[in-house]
Design a protein around this motif. Sequence first.
Motif, PDB file in Angstrom:
ATOM      1  N   ARG A 135      47.656  38.723  37.970  1.00 22.30           N
ATOM      2  CA  ARG A 135      46.936  39.273  39.119  1.00 22.30           C
ATOM      3  C   ARG A 135      45.644  39.978  38.688  1.00 22.30           C
ATOM      4  N   GLU A 136      45.692  40.743  37.606  1.00 22.25           N
ATOM      5  CA  GLU A 136      44.510  41.485  37.166  1.00 22.25           C
ATOM      6  C   GLU A 136      43.389  40.534  36.754  1.00 22.25           C
ATOM      7  N   LEU A 137      43.737  39.412  36.052  1.00 19.02           N
ATOM      8  CA  LEU A 137      42.717  38.434  35.651  1.00 19.02           C
ATOM      9  C   LEU A 137      42.105  37.756  36.877  1.00 19.02           C
ATOM     10  N   VAL A 138      42.901  37.500  37.874  1.00 16.09           N
ATOM     11  CA  VAL A 138      42.400  36.901  39.113  1.00 16.09           C
ATOM     12  C   VAL A 138      41.427  37.863  39.780  1.00 16.09           C
ATOM     13  N   ARG A 139      41.791  39.158  39.846  1.00 10.73           N
ATOM     14  CA  ARG A 139      40.928  40.163  40.466  1.00 10.73           C
ATOM     15  C   ARG A 139      39.584  40.248  39.734  1.00 10.73           C
ATOM     16  N   ILE A 140      39.611  40.171  38.375  1.00  8.18           N
ATOM     17  CA  ILE A 140      38.367  40.236  37.603  1.00  8.18           C
ATOM     18  C   ILE A 140      37.493  39.027  37.912  1.00  8.18           C
ATOM     19  N   SER A 142      35.905  39.343  41.283  1.00  8.65           N
ATOM     20  CA  SER A 142      34.851  40.352  41.341  1.00  8.65           C
ATOM     21  C   SER A 142      33.565  39.846  40.682  1.00  8.65           C
ATOM     22  N   GLU A 143      33.665  38.960  39.694  1.00 12.71           N
ATOM     23  CA  GLU A 143      32.500  38.375  39.036  1.00 12.71           C
ATOM     24  C   GLU A 143      31.734  37.446  39.984  1.00 12.71           C
ATOM     25  N   ALA A 144      32.447  36.805  40.828  1.00 14.97           N
ATOM     26  CA  ALA A 144      31.819  35.835  41.750  1.00 14.97           C
ATOM     27  C   ALA A 144      31.128  36.539  42.902  1.00 14.97           C
TER      28      ALA A 144
END
Length: 178
Positions: free
Chosen positions: A167-172, A175-177
């Motif tokens: 989940r944390e990698l998905v959130r990062i 947020s980059e996009a």
Amino acid sequence: MAEIETTYRGHLIRYGENSDTWYAHDLGFEASNQSLAKLKTQIDKMYLDLRKKAAVKAFEIRPGYMGQLPTCAEATVTEYLKSFSEKDYRTGGQTLTRHKVAVVALRRDNDRASRAEKELSDLMPNTPEAQAAYDEALRLYEVTKAAQKAADEAFKAIPRLSIDDIRELVRIKESEAA
């Protein structure tokens, strides 16, 4: 006058002008005929009779395909055809001598036996010991098949990551996009 002679299947055949007959003296019996073709047919029949008497009962082993077990069928070895040599690269290039034979057996759902060339190594003797070894091989194929099925099921049962685990990698990434 010159004598007329020929060889057929390694046997010397001579023509006797006085009797107008072809003779083969080296067959172990006296063979003669007024027709060379008929004398050759007589020699062919002699070899056919010899092969019939020397035929060997066996089983033709057929490999299994597409997950099927190997099978064997009653067969009769009717003729030795030839030997040949080839390198076996599984044993480091060692030269092996193989043997081809003619085999009569039922094949591919036919109701009549047919003749085919087979390697001697594709045949097993018609003995209780050979049958016991074949039965053991089939048993081990079944064990292997069951073990493969269990291994496949165990592999499928290995827990896998889910999207919640990352989940944390998905959130990062999201947020980059932005």
